[in-house]
Design a protein around this motif. Structure first.
Motif, PDB file in Angstrom:
ATOM      1  N   LEU A  14       0.792  -1.327   0.050  1.00  0.00           N
ATOM      2  CA  LEU A  14       0.377   0.143  -0.384  1.00  0.00           C
ATOM      3  C   LEU A  14       1.252   1.047  -0.106  1.00  0.00           C
ATOM      4  N   LEU A  15       1.777   1.166   1.339  1.00  0.00           N
ATOM      5  CA  LEU A  15       2.400   2.534   1.216  1.00  0.00           C
ATOM      6  C   LEU A  15       3.422   2.914  -0.097  1.00  0.00           C
ATOM      7  N   CYS A  16       3.879   1.896  -1.477  1.00  0.00           N
ATOM      8  CA  CYS A  16       4.705   1.989  -2.171  1.00  0.00           C
ATOM      9  C   CYS A  16       3.708   1.230  -3.033  1.00  0.00           C
ATOM     10  N   ASP A  17       3.474   1.076  -3.703  1.00  0.00           N
ATOM     11  CA  ASP A  17       2.862   0.628  -4.711  1.00  0.00           C
ATOM     12  C   ASP A  17       1.460   1.189  -5.087  1.00  0.00           C
ATOM     13  N   ALA A  18       1.150   1.024  -4.230  1.00  0.00           N
ATOM     14  CA  ALA A  18      -0.616   2.072  -4.851  1.00  0.00           C
ATOM     15  C   ALA A  18      -0.606   3.331  -5.367  1.00  0.00           C
ATOM     16  N   ALA A  30      10.809   1.218   4.781  1.00  0.00           N
ATOM     17  CA  ALA A  30      11.056   0.088   3.799  1.00  0.00           C
ATOM     18  C   ALA A  30      10.695   0.606   2.269  1.00  0.00           C
ATOM     19  N   ALA A  31       9.395   1.113   3.063  1.00  0.00           N
ATOM     20  CA  ALA A  31       8.635   1.294   2.092  1.00  0.00           C
ATOM     21  C   ALA A  31       9.388   2.942   1.210  1.00  0.00           C
ATOM     22  N   MET A  32       9.726   3.607   1.564  1.00  0.00           N
ATOM     23  CA  MET A  32      10.902   4.524   1.458  1.00  0.00           C
ATOM     24  C   MET A  32      12.230   4.668   0.789  1.00  0.00           C
ATOM     25  N   HIS A  33      12.586   2.978   1.433  1.00  0.00           N
ATOM     26  CA  HIS A  33      13.978   3.028   1.169  1.00  0.00           C
ATOM     27  C   HIS A  33      13.567   1.600  -0.784  1.00  0.00           C
ATOM     28  N   LEU A  55      17.783  15.773  -2.409  1.00  0.00           N
ATOM     29  CA  LEU A  55      18.119  15.135  -3.172  1.00  0.00           C
ATOM     30  C   LEU A  55      16.774  15.144  -3.765  1.00  0.00           C
ATOM     31  N   LEU A  56      15.509  14.222  -2.651  1.00  0.00           N
ATOM     32  CA  LEU A  56      13.885  14.074  -3.641  1.00  0.00           C
ATOM     33  C   LEU A  56      13.893  15.806  -4.220  1.00  0.00           C
ATOM     34  N   ASP A  57      14.014  16.993  -3.795  1.00  0.00           N
ATOM     35  CA  ASP A  57      13.654  18.318  -4.899  1.00  0.00           C
ATOM     36  C   ASP A  57      14.207  18.133  -5.716  1.00  0.00           C
ATOM     37  N   GLU A  58      15.684  18.130  -5.219  1.00  0.00           N
ATOM     38  CA  GLU A  58      16.736  18.067  -7.145  1.00  0.00           C
ATOM     39  C   GLU A  58      16.172  17.007  -8.039  1.00  0.00           C
ATOM     40  N   CYS A  59      15.420  15.405  -7.617  1.00  0.00           N
ATOM     41  CA  CYS A  59      15.351  14.835  -8.339  1.00  0.00           C
ATOM     42  C   CYS A  59      14.056  14.917  -9.179  1.00  0.00           C
ATOM     43  N   ARG A  60      12.921  15.982  -8.585  1.00  0.00           N
ATOM     44  CA  ARG A  60      11.851  16.353  -9.127  1.00  0.00           C
ATOM     45  C   ARG A  60      12.285  17.556 -10.291  1.00  0.00           C
ATOM     46  N   ILE A  61      13.021  18.227  -9.966  1.00  0.00           N
ATOM     47  CA  ILE A  61      13.542  19.425 -10.277  1.00  0.00           C
ATOM     48  C   ILE A  61      13.954  19.420 -11.968  1.00  0.00           C
ATOM     49  N   ALA A  62      15.120  17.769 -12.120  1.00  0.00           N
ATOM     50  CA  ALA A  62      15.687  16.640 -12.956  1.00  0.00           C
ATOM     51  C   ALA A  62      14.563  16.473 -13.937  1.00  0.00           C
ATOM     52  N   THR A  63      13.358  15.809 -13.543  1.00  0.00           N
ATOM     53  CA  THR A  63      12.291  14.702 -14.301  1.00  0.00           C
ATOM     54  C   THR A  63      11.497  16.185 -14.907  1.00  0.00           C
ATOM     55  N   ILE A 108       7.907  10.172  -6.656  1.00  0.00           N
ATOM     56  CA  ILE A 108       9.136  11.637  -5.922  1.00  0.00           C
ATOM     57  C   ILE A 108       7.991  11.898  -4.681  1.00  0.00           C
ATOM     58  N   VAL A 109       7.321  11.536  -5.847  1.00  0.00           N
ATOM     59  CA  VAL A 109       6.158  12.614  -4.234  1.00  0.00           C
ATOM     60  C   VAL A 109       5.685  11.660  -3.713  1.00  0.00           C
ATOM     61  N   ARG A 110       5.088  10.562  -3.670  1.00  0.00           N
ATOM     62  CA  ARG A 110       5.229   9.794  -2.384  1.00  0.00           C
ATOM     63  C   ARG A 110       6.210   9.119  -1.492  1.00  0.00           C
ATOM     64  N   ALA A 111       7.549   9.333  -1.597  1.00  0.00           N
ATOM     65  CA  ALA A 111       9.000   9.498  -0.951  1.00  0.00           C
ATOM     66  C   ALA A 111       8.835  10.439  -0.028  1.00  0.00           C
ATOM     67  N   GLU A 112       8.492  11.996  -0.629  1.00  0.00           N
ATOM     68  CA  GLU A 112       8.485  12.627   0.048  1.00  0.00           C
ATOM     69  C   GLU A 112       7.056  12.852   0.752  1.00  0.00           C
ATOM     70  N   LEU A 113       5.788  12.154   0.774  1.00  0.00           N
ATOM     71  CA  LEU A 113       5.245  11.713   1.224  1.00  0.00           C
ATOM     72  C   LEU A 113       5.212  10.972   2.779  1.00  0.00           C
ATOM     73  N   LEU A 114       5.299   9.999   2.325  1.00  0.00           N
ATOM     74  CA  LEU A 114       5.908   9.121   3.176  1.00  0.00           C
ATOM     75  C   LEU A 114       7.238   9.401   4.441  1.00  0.00           C
ATOM     76  N   LEU A 115       8.122  10.776   3.506  1.00  0.00           N
ATOM     77  CA  LEU A 115       8.928  10.921   4.428  1.00  0.00           C
ATOM     78  C   LEU A 115       7.928  12.392   5.855  1.00  0.00           C
ATOM     79  N   ASP A 116       7.377  12.531   5.413  1.00  0.00           N
ATOM     80  CA  ASP A 116       6.726  13.441   6.270  1.00  0.00           C
ATOM     81  C   ASP A 116       6.350  13.155   7.356  1.00  0.00           C
ATOM     82  N   ALA A 117       5.567  11.810   7.056  1.00  0.00           N
ATOM     83  CA  ALA A 117       4.743  11.063   8.014  1.00  0.00           C
ATOM     84  C   ALA A 117       5.751  10.363   8.607  1.00  0.00           C
TER      85      ALA A 117
END
Length: 717
Positions: free
Chosen positions: A112-116, A199-202, A286-294, A321-330
């Protein structure tokens, strides 16, 4: 237990008494039941929560619910009532809490956390098939995956809305429900969720890094025309995708250090905690830089051609990238109940979107639509007369197009007069149309009904500025100029093709003593164009073909740029030896400038000839109704029938039908092209309505602007 549960659910679903329904459902809750039965019980509970309807409550429950917000969300009221009933029945509450903990403990939360909401397949069409299949075959409740359980429990986006807006007191009571009478032998939900989040963020960071370092994305991250090998390696090491996995490993290592430095009761507050915060902040950067690169990849695709599969892969990476940022905040705000509710709501929303075929098409075709639209905008800008000089130029171009159409009409009658097999006749007619359209293209003449599909997307560029008064005025002025240009183009075509076809017929009869067509064919021609027949329907379908040709033209232009065909021609060894370097470069530029026009005119001609034959053979009778071609045909028929035709109603009905062709050819092709332009800008329906209202107000104030470029055409409407 299984048989009793099935029997109860059958009776329970037939009932509509909200309060009694819930009591009966809670009474059979069993935390020791098999996983499939517990899942099915949770599914029915979720359906009760968002079903709506009245509740039969006692006085205390009514008082508690009345203390809720003035206009409570129905689902919130039901959650409050559910918790009230559980507080009054400790045995039921024990079983419900045990079911919730057991399902979380025994299910795969990473699914759910990673694949939904994330497509499994790496290609667009694989994901399309996957969603179509999942919509037909829903997951079974015995699948030990939280994503499958969420799919069955929450079936609409409204569930995400009420979950994200849960008040603080309800969130606290829901958390207490999870912890109710939990023993030390049971894994605490909070600890399990933290491990799943990590684990989902990894997993997500590894997938983001893998996609970002692939050749598909890496080659579009920047300009790499002439770097040496050392510069390429340095550029690779500087990419955020290259450093992302190591940053995630550093976060995990810092987290384990914090856990090891604490006694299990107090959070780490020493250097380990500071190090963890530092590593988390670096991961965020780094996640923000990945978003800019995208975003840079999308810009590269926009400039250099779009591929559906590449867009799909890059869009999926951005979603991760958006999901990883969301999980990191949570994960960092584990004690924030509202953050947890927003995470669950986002997962519900993403899981629902992952089942939607329409969502996949809409999210992955927008950039392709924008690219096709922008080609048409570049081409169509030349066909919008914004002043009197351009208006008169359009009249001359349209007159030239009408002159070429005279030959097309005569050849068409020669083909139909041969009485060939319908498919072969359609092929010859398509070649005739295509040849005339290509001749118009290279002579810079104009065919009126082909212009709306090419010019309407030009307005899409001005849609970006319609949020301001000036932008709205510019948009309205462009629409008025476009309609005025179409009026000039139609008039220029018809004003030449009709009299010239009439003169050609009279000259042919005077010189050779014969007619281009027989009188019977002339009467049949006039009758076929009558407004009382299927002419309006055929004219609308012809407008669809006109729009389709512009779509194919945009696709051809995109394909040419995406595959760098121009560079291949300019650097082709044989072409350079034959034409020279300058000649090969000029040939590449010529192909780049004309590939879309050639493909558009060629496909339009073939479609006008072949599509009617194919549709007639497979579905229903269909004939092309094109205003310019039909006007020429009426001119020939009138020359055959003579002055007596003016006293017959069939001529006037044919002229009325031709007028309907002019309106429908232009309106349908324009509407379809403009709709695609609107979709490429993701405009909302209310924005489109405001644009339509501004246009109507301008027309009512200045109606003459639609037919002649008066000086006030640029004023606010």
């Amino acid at each position: 237990m299984f048989r009793s549960l099935k029997t109860f659910l059958k009776k329970w679903r037939a009932s509509r008494n909200g309060g009694h329904q819930l009591d009966a459902l809670l009474a059979i809750a069993d935390m020791n039941a098999p996983y499939a039965e517990r899942s099915e019980w949770l599914i029915e509970l979720a359906h009760w929560l968002h079903r709506g309807g009245s509740l039969q409550t006692d006085a205390s429950a009514t008082s508690e619910i009345a203390d809720d917000e003035s206009r409570p969300i129905p689902a919130h009221t039901r959650v409050r009532y559910l918790l009230h009933v559980l507080d009054r029945n400790p045995a039921w509450k024990t079983n419900v809490a045990g079911i919730l903990r057991a399902v979380l403990r025994e299910s795969d939360g990473i699914s759910l956390l990673c694949d939904a909401g994330m497509p499994v397949h790496s290609g667009f069409f694989g994901a399309l098939f996957e969603r179509a299949q999942s919509s037909l075959i829903p997951p079974a409740p015995n699948r030990r995956e939280l994503s499958a359980l969420f799919t069955l429990m929450f079936r609409s986006q409204q569930d995400a809305e009420w979950i994200s807006s849960l008040p603080a007191d309800l969130l606290a009571r829901i958390r207490d429900l999870f912890d109710y009478e939990s023993s030390e032998a049971n894994l605490q939900p909070g600890g399990a969720l933290s491990l799943d989040l990590l684990a989902a963020m990894h997993n997500l960071t590894c997938q983001i890094s893998s996609t970002g370092l692939s050749q598909t994305v890496r080659s579009r991250l920047g300009e790499t025309d002439t770097p040496d090998a050392l510069d390429v390696r340095k550029a690779l090491e500087k990419q955020p995708f290259y450093r992302l996995t190591r940053a995630m490993l550093a976060v995990e290592a810092a987290h384990h250090a914090v856990e090891a430095s604490t006694d299990g009761e107090n959070p780490g507050t020493g250097t380990e905690a500071v190090r963890l915060l530092h590593e988390v902040n670096y991961l965020r950067i780094l996640l923000d830089e990945c978003r800019i690169a995208t975003d840079n990849v999308f810009s590269h695709l926009y400039r250099n051609g779009v591929s559906v599969d590449i867009v799909f892969q890059v869009e999926r990476m951005r979603m991760r990238i958006v999901r990883a940022e969301l999980l990191l905040d949570a994960w960092m705000a584990a004690d924030d109940l509202h953050a947890g509710a927003r995470l669950v709501a986002e997962l519900v929303n993403a899981n629902h979107a992952s089942q939607s075929v329409a969502h996949l098409l809409r999210s992955n075709f927008s950039l392709l639509a924008r690219k096709v639209v922008e080609y048409s905008a570049d081409t169509g800008e030349h066909y919008i007369a914004r002043d009197r000089a351009e208006y008169l130029k359009m009249l001359r171009m349209a007159a030239g197009g009408g002159l070429v159409t005279v030959v097309t009409v005569c050849v068409k009658f020669a083909i139909t007069g041969a009485h060939l097999q319908s498919m072969f006749e359609g092929l010859l007619a398509g070649i005739n149309y295509a040849a005339s359209f290509l001749l118009m293209h290279f002579l810079h003449f104009s065919l009126a009904t082909k212009q709306p599909a090419m010019t309407a997307p030009t307005l899409a560029r001005e849609l970006d500025g319609t949020g301001t008064r000036e932008g709205m005025d510019n948009f309205v002025a462009s629409v008025v100029a476009l309609i005025r240009t179409q009026s000039a183009a139609v008039f220029g075509n018809v004003a030449v093709v009709f009299p010239v076809c009439l003169v050609v017929q009279l000259l042919w009869h005077g010189i050779f003593g014969a007619n281009l067509i027989s009188p019977e064919k002339a009467h049949a021609t006039l009758h076929s164009f009558s407004l009382l027949g299927p002419t309006p329907f055929y004219a609308a379908l012809t407008g669809v073909l006109l729009w389709s040709s512009s779509l194919l033209a945009g696709w051809a232009d995109n394909w040419f740029v995406l595959h760098r065909v121009g560079d291949a021609l300019a650097y082709n060894r044989r072409l350079r030896m034959t034409l020279g370097v300058a000649g090969a470069t000029r040939l590449a530029g010529f192909c780049r400038s004309n590939v879309a026009g050639v493909i558009g005119n060629l496909t339009l001609g073939l479609m006008l000839g072949l599509v009617p034959a194919i549709v007639t053979a497979l579905a229903f009778g269909f004939e092309v109704r094109h205003v310019t071609l039909s006007s020429g045909s009426i001119g020939v028929a009138l020359g055959v029938l003579g002055k007596g035709a003016f006293h017959t109603p069939e001529l006037w009905w044919a002229l009325a039908g031709t007028f309907s062709m002019a309106v429908l050819n232009v309106a349908v092709s324009f509407a379809l092209a403009f709709l695609m332009a609107v979709r490429s800008r993701d405009l909302r329906a209310k924005d489109v309505r405001s644009l339509r209202g501004a246009f109507l107000r301008h027309v009512l104030r200045h109606p003459l602007d639609l037919v002649w470029p008066v000086r006030r055409s640029r004023e606010a409407g």
